[in-house]
Design an enzyme around this catalytic site. Structure first.
Site, PDB file in Angstrom:
ATOM      1  N   ARG A  77       0.856  -1.198   0.000  1.00  0.00           N
ATOM      2  CA  ARG A  77       0.000   0.000   0.000  1.00  0.00           C
ATOM      3  C   ARG A  77       0.890   1.246   0.000  1.00  0.00           C
ATOM      4  O   ARG A  77       1.786   1.367   0.823  1.00  0.00           O
ATOM      5  CB  ARG A  77      -0.890  -0.013   1.240  1.00  0.00           C
ATOM      6  CG  ARG A  77      -2.021   0.970   1.177  1.00  0.00           C
ATOM      7  CD  ARG A  77      -2.938   0.799   2.366  1.00  0.00           C
ATOM      8  NE  ARG A  77      -3.823  -0.355   2.275  1.00  0.00           N
ATOM      9  CZ  ARG A  77      -4.468  -0.893   3.305  1.00  0.00           C
ATOM     10  NH1 ARG A  77      -4.321  -0.384   4.511  1.00  0.00           N
ATOM     11  NH2 ARG A  77      -5.246  -1.945   3.140  1.00  0.00           N
ATOM     12  N   ARG A 146      -2.789   6.099   9.776  1.00  0.00           N
ATOM     13  CA  ARG A 146      -2.704   5.685   8.361  1.00  0.00           C
ATOM     14  C   ARG A 146      -2.732   6.898   7.430  1.00  0.00           C
ATOM     15  O   ARG A 146      -2.705   8.035   7.868  1.00  0.00           O
ATOM     16  CB  ARG A 146      -3.906   4.789   8.044  1.00  0.00           C
ATOM     17  CG  ARG A 146      -4.102   3.618   8.979  1.00  0.00           C
ATOM     18  CD  ARG A 146      -3.152   2.528   8.602  1.00  0.00           C
ATOM     19  NE  ARG A 146      -3.400   1.294   9.324  1.00  0.00           N
ATOM     20  CZ  ARG A 146      -4.161   0.289   8.891  1.00  0.00           C
ATOM     21  NH1 ARG A 146      -4.822   0.384   7.756  1.00  0.00           N
ATOM     22  NH2 ARG A 146      -4.269  -0.828   9.580  1.00  0.00           N
ATOM     23  N   CYS A 429     -15.129  -3.245  -1.744  1.00  0.00           N
ATOM     24  CA  CYS A 429     -13.786  -3.556  -1.262  1.00  0.00           C
ATOM     25  C   CYS A 429     -13.162  -4.615  -2.165  1.00  0.00           C
ATOM     26  O   CYS A 429     -13.833  -5.214  -2.998  1.00  0.00           O
ATOM     27  CB  CYS A 429     -13.837  -4.041   0.177  1.00  0.00           C
ATOM     28  SG  CYS A 429     -14.460  -5.727   0.311  1.00  0.00           S
ATOM     29  N   CYS A 474     -16.707  -8.876   3.854  1.00  0.00           N
ATOM     30  CA  CYS A 474     -16.808  -9.272   5.273  1.00  0.00           C
ATOM     31  C   CYS A 474     -17.223  -8.053   6.070  1.00  0.00           C
ATOM     32  O   CYS A 474     -17.292  -6.947   5.527  1.00  0.00           O
ATOM     33  CB  CYS A 474     -15.482  -9.870   5.757  1.00  0.00           C
ATOM     34  SG  CYS A 474     -14.289  -8.647   6.329  1.00  0.00           S
ATOM     35  N   CYS A 478     -14.507  -2.193   4.792  1.00  0.00           N
ATOM     36  CA  CYS A 478     -13.489  -1.427   4.055  1.00  0.00           C
ATOM     37  C   CYS A 478     -14.077  -0.489   3.001  1.00  0.00           C
ATOM     38  O   CYS A 478     -13.409   0.440   2.559  1.00  0.00           O
ATOM     39  CB  CYS A 478     -12.478  -2.371   3.414  1.00  0.00           C
ATOM     40  SG  CYS A 478     -11.572  -3.326   4.636  1.00  0.00           S
TER      41      CYS A 478
HETATM   42 FE1  SRM Z   1      -9.593  -2.374   5.241  1.00  0.00          FE
HETATM   43  C1  SRM Z   1      -8.362  -5.078   6.861  1.00  0.00           C
HETATM   44  C2  SRM Z   1      -8.456  -3.537   2.330  1.00  0.00           C
HETATM   45  C3  SRM Z   1     -10.186   0.646   3.853  1.00  0.00           C
HETATM   46  C4  SRM Z   1     -11.561  -1.554   7.918  1.00  0.00           C
HETATM   47  N1  SRM Z   1      -8.538  -4.001   4.716  1.00  0.00           N
HETATM   48  C5  SRM Z   1      -8.071  -4.981   5.538  1.00  0.00           C
HETATM   49  C6  SRM Z   1      -7.136  -5.932   4.777  1.00  0.00           C
HETATM   50  C7  SRM Z   1      -5.739  -5.425   4.919  1.00  0.00           C
HETATM   51  C8  SRM Z   1      -7.265  -7.420   5.168  1.00  0.00           C
HETATM   52  C9  SRM Z   1      -6.321  -7.952   6.213  1.00  0.00           C
HETATM   53  O1  SRM Z   1      -6.189  -7.382   7.305  1.00  0.00           O
HETATM   54  O2  SRM Z   1      -5.733  -9.008   5.927  1.00  0.00           O
HETATM   55  C10 SRM Z   1      -7.684  -5.734   3.345  1.00  0.00           C
HETATM   56  C11 SRM Z   1      -6.729  -6.053   2.202  1.00  0.00           C
HETATM   57  C12 SRM Z   1      -7.488  -6.530   0.985  1.00  0.00           C
HETATM   58  C13 SRM Z   1      -6.712  -6.529  -0.254  1.00  0.00           C
HETATM   59  O3  SRM Z   1      -6.427  -7.633  -0.787  1.00  0.00           O
HETATM   60  O4  SRM Z   1      -6.399  -5.458  -0.779  1.00  0.00           O
HETATM   61  C14 SRM Z   1      -8.236  -4.333   3.437  1.00  0.00           C
HETATM   62  N2  SRM Z   1      -9.249  -1.570   3.460  1.00  0.00           N
HETATM   63  C15 SRM Z   1      -8.864  -2.236   2.350  1.00  0.00           C
HETATM   64  C16 SRM Z   1      -8.965  -1.374   1.103  1.00  0.00           C
HETATM   65  C17 SRM Z   1      -7.900  -1.660   0.065  1.00  0.00           C
HETATM   66  C18 SRM Z   1     -10.390  -1.554   0.531  1.00  0.00           C
HETATM   67  C19 SRM Z   1     -10.596  -1.040  -0.863  1.00  0.00           C
HETATM   68  O5  SRM Z   1     -11.097  -1.836  -1.649  1.00  0.00           O
HETATM   69  O6  SRM Z   1     -10.307   0.126  -1.148  1.00  0.00           O
HETATM   70  C20 SRM Z   1      -8.895   0.014   1.761  1.00  0.00           C
HETATM   71  C21 SRM Z   1      -7.496   0.514   1.919  1.00  0.00           C
HETATM   72  C22 SRM Z   1      -7.475   1.846   2.571  1.00  0.00           C
HETATM   73  C23 SRM Z   1      -6.147   2.524   2.613  1.00  0.00           C
HETATM   74  O7  SRM Z   1      -5.703   2.980   1.557  1.00  0.00           O
HETATM   75  O8  SRM Z   1      -5.581   2.656   3.700  1.00  0.00           O
HETATM   76  C24 SRM Z   1      -9.480  -0.285   3.134  1.00  0.00           C
HETATM   77  N3  SRM Z   1     -10.610  -0.712   5.822  1.00  0.00           N
HETATM   78  C25 SRM Z   1     -10.829   0.388   5.042  1.00  0.00           C
HETATM   79  C26 SRM Z   1     -11.861   1.192   5.616  1.00  0.00           C
HETATM   80  C27 SRM Z   1     -12.430   2.469   5.012  1.00  0.00           C
HETATM   81  C28 SRM Z   1     -11.706   3.676   5.491  1.00  0.00           C
HETATM   82  O9  SRM Z   1     -10.688   3.585   6.182  1.00  0.00           O
HETATM   83  O10 SRM Z   1     -12.162   4.765   5.161  1.00  0.00           O
HETATM   84  C29 SRM Z   1     -12.264   0.554   6.782  1.00  0.00           C
HETATM   85  C30 SRM Z   1     -13.428   1.005   7.712  1.00  0.00           C
HETATM   86  C31 SRM Z   1     -13.077   2.172   8.536  1.00  0.00           C
HETATM   87  C32 SRM Z   1     -12.473   1.728   9.834  1.00  0.00           C
HETATM   88  O11 SRM Z   1     -11.285   1.454   9.860  1.00  0.00           O
HETATM   89  O12 SRM Z   1     -13.209   1.628  10.821  1.00  0.00           O
HETATM   90  C33 SRM Z   1     -11.469  -0.634   6.900  1.00  0.00           C
HETATM   91  N4  SRM Z   1      -9.865  -3.148   7.102  1.00  0.00           N
HETATM   92  C34 SRM Z   1     -10.769  -2.701   8.022  1.00  0.00           C
HETATM   93  C35 SRM Z   1     -10.780  -3.592   9.140  1.00  0.00           C
HETATM   94  C36 SRM Z   1     -11.670  -3.470  10.420  1.00  0.00           C
HETATM   95  C37 SRM Z   1     -11.032  -2.618  11.438  1.00  0.00           C
HETATM   96  C38 SRM Z   1     -11.786  -2.624  12.745  1.00  0.00           C
HETATM   97  O13 SRM Z   1     -11.844  -1.603  13.405  1.00  0.00           O
HETATM   98  O14 SRM Z   1     -12.306  -3.664  13.122  1.00  0.00           O
HETATM   99  C39 SRM Z   1      -9.856  -4.620   8.838  1.00  0.00           C
HETATM  100  C40 SRM Z   1      -9.501  -5.844   9.701  1.00  0.00           C
HETATM  101  C41 SRM Z   1      -8.584  -5.498  10.823  1.00  0.00           C
HETATM  102  O15 SRM Z   1      -8.046  -4.418  10.941  1.00  0.00           O
HETATM  103  O16 SRM Z   1      -8.404  -6.409  11.638  1.00  0.00           O
HETATM  104  C42 SRM Z   1      -9.308  -4.312   7.542  1.00  0.00           C
HETATM  105 FE1  SF4 Z   2     -13.355  -6.528   2.141  1.00  0.00          FE
HETATM  106 FE2  SF4 Z   2     -13.351  -7.560   4.579  1.00  0.00          FE
HETATM  107 FE3  SF4 Z   2     -11.227  -7.830   3.055  1.00  0.00          FE
HETATM  108 FE4  SF4 Z   2     -11.888  -5.445   3.985  1.00  0.00          FE
HETATM  109  S1  SF4 Z   2     -11.219  -7.136   5.184  1.00  0.00           S
HETATM  110  S2  SF4 Z   2     -11.192  -5.934   1.903  1.00  0.00           S
HETATM  111  S3  SF4 Z   2     -14.126  -5.596   4.009  1.00  0.00           S
HETATM  112  S4  SF4 Z   2     -13.258  -8.668   2.630  1.00  0.00           S
END
Ligand code: SRM
Ligand code: SF4
Length: 560
Positions: A77, A146, A429, A474, A478
């Protein structure tokens, strides 16, 4: 180190503490030729360096059958505070995508770039090259602040320029100080003096931390979903300061009621001079009081709910040494991107392109990767990543417009005019096949799903109604699905929880309407509700507001 001394710290806390400021054994893991993976602790630490270990889930079972290790590869990223990249940076990322990232670039929901499919042996070259073009991956993931988001709204230039500068200043101020990143990826010299992490300390934050800046009237960064948000307040065309929001977050775990999405509270106003210190103090409070034993209860939203918003405000005011001023009036009237050509306040043009699911690549139908490379070679403005996974080619002179149009036509880049209003507002996502947490499809399901929902909208003559649909594989959220008119949250292959009733500007959460339903049931519910909307909505009511209204009167929404 936990908020409650009787609670045992989570294993990730130990990994961070033992890592010597994020070094761990990453160098040894990278050098190990016997596996495509990293040692277990390093796979955790890698996140703070901006990359995740993944494996191709489409072939996971087949590899197991063949007794092969999973097809490991890495998501990298790239942090882009405020989402603005230069043409030179674009070209550098394009080259890396073609060499190491499966010839694709992914625009994320937080205005960052992602490469997928990078192998272990190419990690160092890729990360070093990203730094060469003055971008980085450090702190793009992991338990730190972030990528700082900022509305890329250049047509309100003066305020935007100042707000963008603030996003960069906050990002720089909260970037970890350890030299581990430079030593591991940039061949930085080892120094004898110990590392310092004045803000984070050796255990960093209890959990990820997210900051966004919104510039009304647009709430495109979904300010209420951010741990910490700043809403720009304009006064006579200049930036007067920011309203401060705290405690937003989307992440949920299915069937665990103690996890929930939360919209942020507006707690006060700070001036431009105060904003970086406000950000630092909020981060410090979360560092000190955030839960370090249960990672599912460790975001700032839980710290605030556990101790109370008044406690949080008092603690922040105490640390600041003054009381935050009362919030100023503001109004959000939009959230999505405005596609096409818009003249900005500098008299130049901005062109917002629709990028399906944020994935930039060449396919049989279009050559978006090639087209954007051509533009980057000729363009003198910049590239802006929207918070909705789209792209703005910004700062185009009158004389360059036709040339850019030509490139777009030749390369077949999707023309937003030919895309339905619904499709343009979909946020999905990544999910399968790379995301290790996905329970269902998201990005790959969008073309088929949107066609079907569009069919229903046509049937009810609602095609031009503004409607947001967000889908995730899930409940982690995201694509911020809990703030959409229609949210689909993956439960199992082909099955989703259906959420309905968000508001147009993202101030309120939607609600769970159906649990664990398949496509047929989702479409049946929507078909029925669109029909009821036509018959029963009041003048000016949006579909989302209508859903929310009938929710308040019907516990279980009735399907005709
Ligand atoms: Fe996310 C975890 C992708 C924005 C909440 N997110 C992940 C992971 C890294 C999976 C992992 O932990 O193994 C995903 C990687 C998938 C992949 O193959 O690319 C992933 N998140 C993404 C992206 C790429 C989604 C997208 O399609 O654009 C976004 C990257 C953002 C960035 O550039 O930094 C992304 N994730 C978000 C958002 C939206 C936002 O931030 O505005 C959220 C919800 C807001 C929040 O954080 O509350 C979000 N991602 C999560 C969570 C749940 C966090 C929590 O509080 O429980 C996880 C899981 C975790 O952290 O354990 C997660
Ligand atoms: Fe989508 Fe969940 Fe993976 Fe985020 S963690 S990219 S919401 S499947």
């Amino acid at each position: 180190m936990t908020d409650d001394p009787s609670q045992k710290a989570s294993p990730v806390e130990g990994i961070k503490l033992r890592s010597n400021y994020l070094r761990g054994t990453l160098i040894e893991s990278l050098a190990d030729p016997t596996t495509g993976s990293l040692a277990e602790d390093d796979a955790q630490l890698s996140k703070l360096h901006g990359f995740y270990q993944q494996d191709d889930r489409d072939i996971r079972l087949e590899r197991q059958r063949q007794k092969l290790e999973p097809a490991y590869s890495y998501l990298i990223r790239v942090r882009v505070p405020g989402g603005i990249a230069s043409p030179r940076q674009w070209l550098a990322l394009d080259t890396l995508a073609r060499k190491y990232g499966g010839s694709a670039l992914r625009l994320t929901s937080r205005q960052a770039f992602q490469f997928h499919g990078v192998t272990k042996r190419h990690l160092k070259t890729t990360i070093a090259a990203i730094n060469d073009c003055l971008l980085d991956t450090f702190a793009a993931c992991g338990d730190v602040n972030r990528n700082v988001m900022c509305t890329p709204l250049a047509n309100r230039s003066v305020v935007h320029k100042e707000a963008y500068a603030v996003s960069k200043a906050i990002s720089a101020h909260l970037t970890p100080q350890t030299r581990a990143y430079s030593e591991i990826w940039l061949d930085g010299k080892k120094q004898k003096t110990p590392d310092q992490e004045p803000i984070y300390g050796a255990s960093y934050l209890p959990r990820k931390f997210k900051i966004g800046i919104a510039i009304p009237p647009s709430n495109d960064v979904d300010i209420y979903s951010q741990d910490l948000g700043f809403i720009a307040i304009e006064n006579n065309g200049a930036l007067a300061g920011f309203n401060v929001t705290v405690g937003g977050g989307m992440g949920v775990t299915h069937n665990e009621a103690e996890t929930y999405p939360r919209v942020a509270d507006v707690i006060g106003f700070c001036t431009v001079d105060e904003v970086v210190n406000v950000a630092e103090q909020v981060v410090r409070i979360q560092k000190e009081f955030g839960n370090r034993s249960n990672r599912k209860h460790a975001r700032l939203k839980y710290t605030i709910d556990d101790r109370g918003l008044d406690w949080f405000k008092d603690t922040l005011n105490e640390r600041l040494g003054y009381v935050l001023a009362a919030p100023h009036k503001f109004e959000f009237t939009m959230r999505g991107d405005q596609f096409g050509w818009i003249r900005n306040a500098d008299g130049q043009w901005d062109l917002t392109l629709f990028i399906p699911e944020g994935r930039i690549r060449n396919t049989d139908q279009q050559n978006t990767l090639d087209g954007l490379r051509d533009i980057a070679q000729k363009h003198t403005g910049d590239f802006r990543l929207s918070a909705n996974q789209n792209l703005i080619v910004s700062g185009i002179d009158d004389s360059a417009r036709d040339g850019i149009e030509d490139i777009l036509k030749k390369s077949g880049v999707t023309d937003a005019q030919n895309v339905s209003p619904l499709r343009k507002q979909i946020l999905a996502c990544v999910a399968l096949p790379t995301c290790g947490l996905a329970m269902a499809e998201a990005e790959r399901y969008v073309p088929a799903l949107s066609e079907k929902v569009d069919g229903l909208l046509q049937k009810h003559e609602l095609s031009s109604e503004p409607l947001s649909l967000r889908i995730t594989g899930c409940p982690n959220g995201c694509a911020r699905p809990y703030l959409a008119d229609i949210g689909l949250v993956g439960k199992a292959p082909g099955r989703y929880n259906l959420y309905l009733g968000g508001t147009r500007n993202g101030e309120k959460l939607n609600q769970l309407a159906r649990e664990n339903v398949d496509e047929a049931e989702i479409l049946a519910v929507l078909d029925s509700l669109f029909g009821r909307f036509v018959e029963q909505s009041s003048a000016g009511e949006s579909i989302g507001d209508f859903f929310a209204r009938i929710f308040s009167s019907e516990f279980d929404i009735e399907v005709a």
